[in-house]
Design an enzyme around this catalytic site. Structure first.
Site, PDB file in Angstrom:
ATOM      1  NE  ARG A   3      -2.146  -1.296   3.468  1.00  0.00           N
ATOM      2  CZ  ARG A   3      -2.452  -0.942   4.708  1.00  0.00           C
ATOM      3  NH1 ARG A   3      -3.533  -0.250   4.956  1.00  0.00           N
ATOM      4  NH2 ARG A   3      -1.676  -1.266   5.707  1.00  0.00           N
TER       5      ARG A   3
ATOM      6  CG  ASN B 250      -3.883  -4.360   3.296  1.00  0.00           C
ATOM      7  OD1 ASN B 250      -3.343  -4.298   2.208  1.00  0.00           O
ATOM      8  ND2 ASN B 250      -3.199  -4.333   4.427  1.00  0.00           N
TER       9      ASN B 250
END
Length: 90
Positions: A20, A38
């Site tokens: 990320r 996520n």
């Protein structure tokens, strides 16, 4: 040229490997809008929005990801443009 938006689900070893943060840095560097997060099943979900060439470039980069990641697949779906400008981690 108008902007496009693509919703992606990235599967493989993509959680716990800085995916990320890497995505946020890469997308911001390309001037894209959108977000990354996520998912409970271990995949990563992202929305990339901007000029089509930059969005395609970003999706190509996501196929490799950061050094510790291993991407198995990326599913792509056209999407609506995000309301907010900038790229964030959700």
């Amino acid at each position: 040229m108008s902007d496009v938006a693509v919703h992606c689900i990235i599967t493989g070893r993509v959680q716990g490997v800085w995916y990320r943060a890497w995505t946020e840095k890469e997308a911001a560097g390309l001037g894209l809008d959108g977000w990354v997060r996520n998912l409970p099943d271990g995949s990563v979900e992202a929305l990339f929005s901007g000029p089509e060439s930059a969005v395609r470039d970003m999706i190509g980069r996501c196929r490799s990801g950061p050094p510790l990641a291993h991407v198995d697949a990326i599913s792509e779906t056209p999407s609506d443009l995000p309301r907010d400008k900038g790229f964030t981690i959700l």
